[in-house]
Design a protein around this motif. Structure first.
Motif, mmCIF file in Angstrom:
data_model
loop_
_atom_site.group_PDB
_atom_site.id
_atom_site.type_symbol
_atom_site.label_atom_id
_atom_site.label_comp_id
_atom_site.label_asym_id
_atom_site.label_seq_id
_atom_site.Cartn_x
_atom_site.Cartn_y
_atom_site.Cartn_z
ATOM 1 N N MET A 179 2.002 3.257 -7.548
ATOM 2 C CA MET A 179 1.959 2.894 -6.131
ATOM 3 C C MET A 179 2.841 3.862 -5.358
ATOM 4 N N ILE A 180 2.340 4.293 -4.207
ATOM 5 C CA ILE A 180 3.094 5.259 -3.402
ATOM 6 C C ILE A 180 3.163 4.764 -1.959
ATOM 7 N N GLY A 181 4.385 4.564 -1.470
ATOM 8 C CA GLY A 181 4.580 4.172 -0.074
ATOM 9 C C GLY A 181 4.032 5.246 0.844
ATOM 10 N N ASN A 182 3.298 4.850 1.858
ATOM 11 C CA ASN A 182 2.621 5.848 2.690
ATOM 12 C C ASN A 182 1.965 5.159 3.871
ATOM 13 N N PHE A 183 2.123 5.772 5.036
ATOM 14 C CA PHE A 183 1.342 5.306 6.187
ATOM 15 C C PHE A 183 1.087 6.507 7.085
ATOM 16 N N GLY A 204 8.643 7.303 5.533
ATOM 17 C CA GLY A 204 8.305 6.295 4.521
ATOM 18 C C GLY A 204 7.483 6.815 3.367
ATOM 19 N N THR A 205 7.218 8.110 3.320
ATOM 20 C CA THR A 205 6.488 8.685 2.180
ATOM 21 C C THR A 205 7.485 9.383 1.247
ATOM 22 N N PRO A 206 7.523 9.007 -0.025
ATOM 23 C CA PRO A 206 8.482 9.609 -0.958
ATOM 24 C C PRO A 206 7.978 10.959 -1.459
ATOM 25 N N PHE A 207 8.025 11.961 -0.612
ATOM 26 C CA PHE A 207 7.304 13.180 -0.998
ATOM 27 C C PHE A 207 8.029 14.035 -2.022
ATOM 28 N N ASN A 257 6.625 0.075 1.356
ATOM 29 C CA ASN A 257 7.648 0.329 0.340
ATOM 30 C C ASN A 257 8.279 -0.929 -0.271
ATOM 31 N N PRO A 258 8.728 -1.914 0.542
ATOM 32 C CA PRO A 258 9.379 -3.076 -0.077
ATOM 33 C C PRO A 258 8.455 -3.885 -0.993
#
Lengths: 225, 247
Positions: free
Chosen positions: B23-27, B32-35, B187-188
């Motif tokens: 799972m990857i946080g992203n919008f 908020g993107t863990p690049f 993310n949470p």
């Protein structure tokens, strides 16, 4: 002389549907512009899918250099202003607000709408692909769904149809349609034409609308202010 | 003393095997993107991955930047579960779009609220739930339908992952996280739904230095923390944002 409303004018007309204290979600495109036309002194609480409520207006291009912050964006990725009383929350809470029926108004774009209020707005025409995003949840669960769109396609075909040809976003969800030539209520008795753009007759609008329109008893020209 | 801090992004993703679900946080946009974690995974090279994220990367709504699109470019993905998988511009199709249309990558498209609730349910031990969203649309295909209070609803199943890549603002060594603004998004909830959650943060503080009342993700949901050392250069105002001072 028949006039078509600009995209901004469609947004202006929709702004009149909002009320003080309303919790509102604006989709991408014409819907986003609605926030620019809310009357001074009226408080609208904007909801954004990515977990933000009660934020300020979108930054103008010349403000971006100084004020933009990638951690303060709306669902369209636009930089917005912080505002006292705003809140942040995660995505599941954001959609608990939507699914739980806590939003008063959603303004969404459309590819097709039917006289039953069926909405199709997620599959790109001609591309065979599409993004559902938050539109399905909003369309299914918001108290009032307003569609903002041009009345016809680029090649002049009606977008208000008897049956959607592209995949549905939600059945029977649309309450009001505001286009560049008409304001139409979706009722259990079908479509009711409430307002027309300057120079348009009921017959003119009917000619560009597939299902039957009933003229409202108080039918009038669109007033933007 | 409990210390979940890893020295490098490469070390934090080193054990990810081929075939993992991530799972990857992203919008919309890079917030908020863990690049850095995504870049490390690209260097690490695990293949046949299933990616769960809001987009399939590179949708280009505002800024053009390297998010998980680089995993598609590097042919590391076999399936993506997303709500907004395609570019909004027909003339600029993403790498994921090409691979989805050619059949190289399998797509499961999910309404955004259903996607987030499936992730939340996965983390909360709820195997499935009913939602009205999608009833009467193509979302209904293959799903159990049931009427509640006169409304048709669809049975949706929880999503879990082997790894979650989350982006947060500050972490303490015990893994407690706070976020900043709209960085929060998925993310949470993703942090709760993975066997191993790896957080990419601006700052790591000593345990005890985050206000317990302000913690959004309790440390039990976080296994590894890596602090960003190189400023990625996006527009932020950490010094003067009134909401940044809350913790």
């Amino acid at each position: 002389m028949k006039e078509r409303l600009s995209r901004e004018a469609i947004a202006m007309r929709i702004a009149k549907e909002l009320f003080d204290g309303a919790v509102v979600n604006l989709g991408i495109g014409i819907p986003t512009m609605v926030s620019s036309f809310v009357p001074e002194g009226m408080t609208i609480i904007y909801h954004s899918e990515n977990g933000m409520l009660g934020f300020g207006s979108v930054l103008s291009a010349d403000e971006v250099e100084e004020k933009a912050d990638i951690d303060l964006v709306n669902a369209g990725g636009q930089y917005v202003r912080p505002k006292p009383g705003m809140s942040f929350f995660h995505h599941a809470d954001s959609f608990a607000m939507v699914r739980g029926g806590h939003l008063d108004v959603a303004v969404l774009g459309a590819i097709e709408v039917t006289d039953c209020g069926d909405l199709a707005n997620w599959m790109f025409p001609g591309r065979g692909v599409g993004n559902i995003g938050g539109g399905m949840d909003l369309a299914f669960n918001t108290k009032k769904v307003i569609v903002a769109m041009e009345h016809t396609t680029k090649d002049g075909r009606p977008k208000i149809v008897k049956k959607c040809c592209v995949p549905l976003t939600a059945e029977r969800c649309v309450d009001l349609i505001v286009t560049d030539i008409a304001v139409i209520d979706v009722t259990y008795q079908g479509l009711v034409l409430k307002e027309y753009a300057p120079g348009w007759t009921v017959d003119d609008i009917q000619a560009l609308t597939e299902p039957e329109l009933k003229a409202a008893p108080d039918l009038k020209e669109i007033e933007l202010l | 003393m409990l210390n979940k801090v890893f020295e490098s992004f490469d070390a934090a993703v080193a054990d990810i095997p081929d075939g993992a679900t991530i799972m990857i946080g992203n919008f919309a946009g890079p917030g908020g993107t863990p690049f850095y974690l995504i870049q490390a995974l690209r260097r690490q090279g695990a293949r046949n991955l299933t990616i769960v994220a809001n987009t399939a990367g590179g949708i280009g709504l505002t800024l053009d930047y390297d998010d998980h699109r680089i995993l598609f470019q590097n042919k590391q993905v076999k399936k993506v579960i997303a709500s907004f998988p395609f570019s909004t511009s027909a003339s600029k199709p993403t790498e994921a779009e090409k691979q989805i249309l050619s059949g190289e990558v399998e797509l499961e498209i999910v309404p955004q609220g259903t996607l987030s609730e499936r992730i939340r349910a996965g983390g909360a031990g709820i195997p499935a739930f009913y939602t009205p969203t999608g009833a009467g649309t193509i979302m209904e295909q293959g799903k159990e339908r049931r009427i509640f209070d006169g409304r048709p609803c669809l049975l949706e199943h929880a999503l879990k992952a082997d790894y979650a890549f989350v982006r947060a603002y500050k972490a303490d060594r015990a893994g407690n996280l706070v976020y900043r603004g709209t960085q929060r998004q998925f993310n949470p909830i993703m942090a709760t739904a993975a066997k191993t959650t790896i957080a990419e943060v601006d700052e790591t503080v000593e345990t005890g230095h985050l206000d317990p009342e302000a913690i959004v993700t309790p440390g039990i949901f976080v296994n590894r923390i890596v602090q960003i050392t190189q400023d990625p250069g996006f527009r932020r105002h950490l010094e003067n944002s009134f909401w940044a001072k809350r913790e």
